[in-house]
Scaffold this motif. Structure first.
Motif, PDB file in Angstrom:
ATOM      1  N   ALA A 189       0.819  -1.207   0.000  1.00  0.00           N
ATOM      2  CA  ALA A 189       0.000   0.000   0.000  1.00  0.00           C
ATOM      3  C   ALA A 189       0.854   1.258   0.000  1.00  0.00           C
ATOM      4  O   ALA A 189       0.451   2.294  -0.546  1.00  0.00           O
ATOM      5  N   PRO A 193      -1.301   1.845  -3.502  1.00  0.00           N
ATOM      6  CA  PRO A 193      -2.475   1.415  -2.727  1.00  0.00           C
ATOM      7  C   PRO A 193      -3.496   0.587  -3.506  1.00  0.00           C
ATOM      8  O   PRO A 193      -3.944  -0.451  -3.012  1.00  0.00           O
ATOM      9  N   LEU A 226      -2.745  -2.600   5.507  1.00  0.00           N
ATOM     10  CA  LEU A 226      -3.224  -1.854   4.340  1.00  0.00           C
ATOM     11  C   LEU A 226      -3.505  -0.398   4.703  1.00  0.00           C
ATOM     12  O   LEU A 226      -3.133   0.533   3.969  1.00  0.00           O
ATOM     13  N   ALA A 230      -1.413   2.920   3.390  1.00  0.00           N
ATOM     14  CA  ALA A 230      -2.134   3.866   2.536  1.00  0.00           C
ATOM     15  C   ALA A 230      -2.501   5.152   3.251  1.00  0.00           C
ATOM     16  O   ALA A 230      -3.072   6.057   2.623  1.00  0.00           O
ATOM     17  N   TRP A 233      -1.269   8.395   1.698  1.00  0.00           N
ATOM     18  CA  TRP A 233      -1.916   8.581   0.394  1.00  0.00           C
ATOM     19  C   TRP A 233      -3.342   9.086   0.561  1.00  0.00           C
ATOM     20  O   TRP A 233      -3.795   9.963  -0.183  1.00  0.00           O
TER      21      TRP A 233
END
Length: 501
Positions: A189, A193, A226, A230, A233
């Motif tokens: 990720a 991602p 995850l 992420a 982002w």
């Protein structure tokens, strides 16, 4: 075929301390072949992919985010910051491309070793060593291992994540497996991602929908990894891109609009060494270049049959399921191709393929055994020859292209376009990095300026517009001094200095 040292399945008897000690000793002795594969991978990168090969277009974007050598390039919606942070230990203080390539080569070899080690006990060591060799000798793996690009690291994260998830599901409280699941998911990720979600879809489905696999700890480790990977982002989406939905929409638009689009033909055209096939037109490469691509899934299916007969179908099924979901967006949902997109698929499918090949080479087959061994050996030798031929041509062509950007950057310096400066136009993103300038664009995927803002910038610093030969400059640059350098035309703003390239 040698008997597999299986990790216990769910509900199986927990091994006694003496069993664990013997297994640990076997694993230590098994590390040698895996280490040899990893070292060979590093050496092959250093010898075949020239460490002095300049940075590519996407690499300059990622490196510029953390390098003092040039201003940060525009960071479009699909990109993630993982690569920039990966290279920061070198690029934050050195502009040496050779040093960066050596650093990434060693790091990629270490990553391959760790990914293979995770699977010890799930498959025999000779299967894992061959799987590592098969994956490491693909031209696309060798080409991108030492590059500042995300796809190889998604592939490594995928191998580690699936292996650790299987171990965590085996029962008990294997903290190493839980941490491995979370960290590998975070690595994917961190790099890309959306790819991380596609790779882990089968794992998430099993952990939620299948009672036998419904265990809280592995699921929490996977989801936490995850989200952790992420997180930056997602936050950046709201800070700089108008929200998560808008960033995903922009990313889809930049990639041509994600939706039902069969890109298998595009991927086949890229197998001959086209690092970016957009638009993906032209003829197919020589059939000898493509044959491995069709043989690979057939051998993988054979690996599944072998795994079912050996009563260890869960690891192979999960590898192939994750490989399938990893490939779906790049085979059926995108309008162009780049061979690096399928690196996670290749990494995951390499183990079932190696399992099948080892079976073919070791199973008693009477008088047919010499024939089978000969066919497999000849097939592997031919495969390696094709891969290295494509790699050599790709490296040569890419090095020449990067050298052309360096030549243009040197010409700009001679014309007085030196930092602080700005470039716009044809291939301005990588050329700006080489020249130490910022890159500006008024349209396309990297739009970050207007004609008026560029014209105003020319009043306070050197600005140049680059066009292909005979190309028309924008209105604000038509009165600027025109020069020809290499295979481009350069229009330099007044006051930028004088000279001839």
């Amino acid at each position: 075929m040698a008997k597999t040292q299986n990790v216990p399945l769910i509900g199986a008897r927990r091994p006694r301390p003496s069993d664990r000690t013997a297994r640990a000793a076997r694993r230590r002795s098994d590390l040698g072949p895996l280490a040899l594969v990893a070292v060979g991978f590093v050496l092959a990168q250093l010898l075949l992919v020239h460490p002095w090969m300049g940075l590519g277009w996407d690499e300059t974007v990622y490196v510029s985010q953390v390098s003092p050598h040039a201003p940060a390039a525009f960071f479009s919606a699909p990109r993630a910051r993982g690569v920039s942070l990966l290279v920061a230990p070198v690029t934050s203080w050195s502009s040496s491309t050779t040093l960066l390539r050596v650093y990434l080569s060693v790091l990629s070899g270490l990553g391959l070793f760790v990914a293979l080690r995770v699977w010890l006990g799930l498959f025999p060591v000779r299967v894992l060593a061959l799987a590592g060799a098969v994956f490491a000798t693909l031209w696309v793996t060798l080409f991108y291992g030492p590059q500042a690009m995300p796809n190889y690291w998604v592939a490594i994260g995928a191998l580690v994540c699936v292996g650790c998830f299987l171990r965590a599901q085996a029962g008990g409280r294997d903290r190493a497996a839980l941490w491995g699941t979370g960290l590998a998911a975070a690595l994917m990720a961190w790099m890309r991602p959306p790819d991380a979600v596609w790779v882990t879809l089968p794992l998430l489905f099993l952990a939620v929908a299948v009672p036998r696999w419904r265990r809280a700890r592995p699921l929490l480790a996977l989801v936490a990894g995850l989200l952790a990977g992420a997180a930056e982002w997602i936050v950046e989406a709201y800070v700089s891109y108008g929200g998560l939905g808008q960033r995903l929409s922009d990313g889809s638009r930049i990639q041509g609009g994600l939706g039902w689009n069969i890109a298998i033909g595009d991927q086949m055209r890229s197998l001959g060494g086209r690092v970016l096939c957009r638009p993906c037109t032209g003829s197919m490469p020589n059939p000898t270049v493509m044959v491995w691509w069709f043989v690979l899934p057939l051998i993988a299916v054979l690996g599944l049959v072998i795994a079912v007969r050996a009563r260890r179908r869960a690891p192979t099924l999960l590898l192939l399921a994750c490989a399938t979901t990893a490939g779906i967006p790049y085979l059926f949902m995108i309008g162009y191709a780049a061979p690096r997109f399928l690196l996670p698929l290749y990494a995951l499918v390499a183990i079932p393929v190696a399992d099948a090949l080892v079976h073919l080479l070791t199973v008693p087959a009477g008088r047919w055994r010499p024939v089978i061994v000969t066919l497999v050996a000849v097939g592997l030798a031919g495969h390696l020859a094709v891969q290295f031929a494509v790699l050599e041509a790709t490296v040569r062509r890419t090095t020449a292209g990067h050298h052309g950007w360096a030549v243009t950057a040197a010409a700009l310096h001679r014309l007085g376009v030196r930092p602080p400066c700005a470039l716009s136009g044809h291939e301005s993103v990588p050329i700006a990095f080489y020249a130490g300038c910022s890159s500006v664009a008024t349209g396309g995927h990297n739009a970050n300026a207007t004609d008026a803002s560029i014209a105003r910038s020319a009043l306070r610093m050197p600005v140049a517009v680059i066009t292909s030969p005979g190309g028309e400059p924008p209105a604000y640059a038509r009165a600027w001094a025109a020069h020809h350098a290499g295979d481009v035309d350069i229009y330099v703003s007044p006051g930028a200095g004088s000279g001839t390239p």
